[in-house]
Motif scaffolding. Structure first.
Motif, mmCIF file in Angstrom:
data_model
loop_
_atom_site.group_PDB
_atom_site.id
_atom_site.type_symbol
_atom_site.label_atom_id
_atom_site.label_comp_id
_atom_site.label_asym_id
_atom_site.label_seq_id
_atom_site.Cartn_x
_atom_site.Cartn_y
_atom_site.Cartn_z
ATOM 1 N N ARG A 119 0.854 -1.189 0.000
ATOM 2 C CA ARG A 119 0.000 0.000 0.000
ATOM 3 C C ARG A 119 0.884 1.231 0.000
ATOM 4 N NH1 ARG A 119 -2.430 1.484 5.876
ATOM 5 N NH2 ARG A 119 -0.427 1.775 6.848
ATOM 6 N N SER A 120 0.331 2.304 -0.563
ATOM 7 C CA SER A 120 1.046 3.562 -0.610
ATOM 8 C C SER A 120 0.041 4.696 -0.675
ATOM 9 C CB SER A 120 1.962 3.608 -1.832
ATOM 10 O OG SER A 120 2.515 4.881 -1.976
ATOM 11 N N GLN A 121 0.076 5.573 0.289
ATOM 12 C CA GLN A 121 -0.758 6.770 0.343
ATOM 13 C C GLN A 121 -2.247 6.474 0.383
ATOM 14 O OE1 GLN A 121 0.583 8.842 -3.110
ATOM 15 N NE2 GLN A 121 2.492 9.492 -2.182
ATOM 16 N N THR A 122 -2.643 5.252 0.562
ATOM 17 C CA THR A 122 -4.050 4.894 0.719
ATOM 18 C C THR A 122 -4.152 3.898 1.867
ATOM 19 O OG1 THR A 122 -3.878 3.068 -0.861
ATOM 20 C CG2 THR A 122 -4.612 5.185 -1.728
ATOM 21 N N PRO A 123 -5.288 3.826 2.516
ATOM 22 C CA PRO A 123 -5.396 2.886 3.642
ATOM 23 C C PRO A 123 -5.515 1.424 3.229
ATOM 24 C CG PRO A 123 -7.420 4.139 3.389
ATOM 25 C CD PRO A 123 -6.439 4.694 2.406
ATOM 26 N N GLU A 124 -5.873 1.145 1.959
ATOM 27 C CA GLU A 124 -6.066 -0.247 1.571
ATOM 28 C C GLU A 124 -4.823 -0.820 0.877
ATOM 29 O OE1 GLU A 124 -7.741 2.379 -1.588
ATOM 30 O OE2 GLU A 124 -8.539 2.056 0.389
ATOM 31 N N TYR A 125 -4.655 -2.123 1.071
ATOM 32 C CA TYR A 125 -3.583 -2.858 0.415
ATOM 33 C C TYR A 125 -4.094 -3.377 -0.916
ATOM 34 C CZ TYR A 125 -0.886 -3.015 4.738
ATOM 35 O OH TYR A 125 -0.166 -2.668 5.845
ATOM 36 N N PHE A 126 -3.190 -3.551 -1.876
ATOM 37 C CA PHE A 126 -3.592 -4.171 -3.133
ATOM 38 C C PHE A 126 -2.433 -4.966 -3.709
ATOM 39 C CE2 PHE A 126 -2.446 0.210 -4.056
ATOM 40 C CZ PHE A 126 -1.527 0.083 -5.071
ATOM 41 N N ILE A 127 -2.787 -5.896 -4.590
ATOM 42 C CA ILE A 127 -1.819 -6.785 -5.227
ATOM 43 C C ILE A 127 -1.578 -6.278 -6.646
ATOM 44 C CG2 ILE A 127 -1.423 -9.162 -6.000
ATOM 45 C CD1 ILE A 127 -3.176 -10.038 -3.630
ATOM 46 N N SER A 128 -0.337 -6.297 -7.073
ATOM 47 C CA SER A 128 0.027 -5.682 -8.355
ATOM 48 C C SER A 128 -0.676 -6.332 -9.540
ATOM 49 C CB SER A 128 1.541 -5.720 -8.551
ATOM 50 O OG SER A 128 1.984 -7.022 -8.794
ATOM 51 N N THR A 129 -0.907 -7.633 -9.502
ATOM 52 C CA THR A 129 -1.536 -8.292 -10.644
ATOM 53 C C THR A 129 -2.954 -7.765 -10.882
ATOM 54 O OG1 THR A 129 -2.198 -10.117 -9.200
ATOM 55 C CG2 THR A 129 -0.173 -10.404 -10.463
#
Length: 171
Positions: free
Chosen positions: A150-160
């Motif tokens: 995650r970056s600058q947002t509260p949620e995590y995400f996966i690159s794919t």
């Protein structure tokens, strides 16, 4: 396509031309990649991270002889890491057409550099997986591509997932 190496990694990119743009775009772009490296067994392991999707490219044994082929290695790495999103190769070709040629840029995003450093730390735990017979390291790249960031947002995400969304936008 912009490559944004750290000051330490800048000598590895001497064969790639510098960008002629005076004021590069400071927002996170799908066509920008941050780069840094670490050393293992006296060999440089280059790690590139896409600014928008956090897609990783890991290239092993970058030295003076093969850094002139870095342009081709990076493009092969992009094709490999984008293929993890199960998108057709036509969409990946559209990415390259829209991105343009590789250029070195000087702007950087500190949050992307921290993610790049985090990926380097992950790579250092997988040093047994590094195959010095080939430059591209798909097993490590696949692991990093499926790691949430995650970056600058509260949620995590996966690159794919982000790559699939962004490539669908290319028409």
């Amino acid at each position: 396509m912009n490559l944004i190496p750290t000051k330490k990694a800048l000598p590895l990119f001497s064969a790639i031309p510098k960008s002629q743009k005076e004021s590069p775009n400071l927002e996170r772009s799908f066509y920008s990649w941050h780069a840094n490296y670490f050393t293992f067994n006296r060999k440089k392991i280059l790690v590139l991270v896409n600014d928008k999707s956090f897609s990783p490219i890991v290239l092993a044994d970058i030295n003076a002889k093969n850094k002139k082929d870095l342009n081709h290695m990076i493009k092969a790495g992009i094709e490999e890491v984008f293929s993890y999103s199960n998108m057709p190769p036509v969409q990946i070709k559209k990415y390259f057409l829209k991105a343009g040629r590789l250029e070195i840029s000087s702007n950087y995003n500190r949050s992307i550099i921290s993610i790049n450093n985090s990926m380097i730390q992950h790579c250092q735990f997988f040093t047994e997986e590094i195959d010095f017979q080939t430059n591209l390291q798909p097993t490590i790249m696949k692991f990093l591509a499926n790691t949430p960031y995650r970056s600058q947002t509260p949620e995590y995400f996966i690159s794919t997932e982000i790559v699939a969304i962004e490539l669908k936008k290319l028409i």
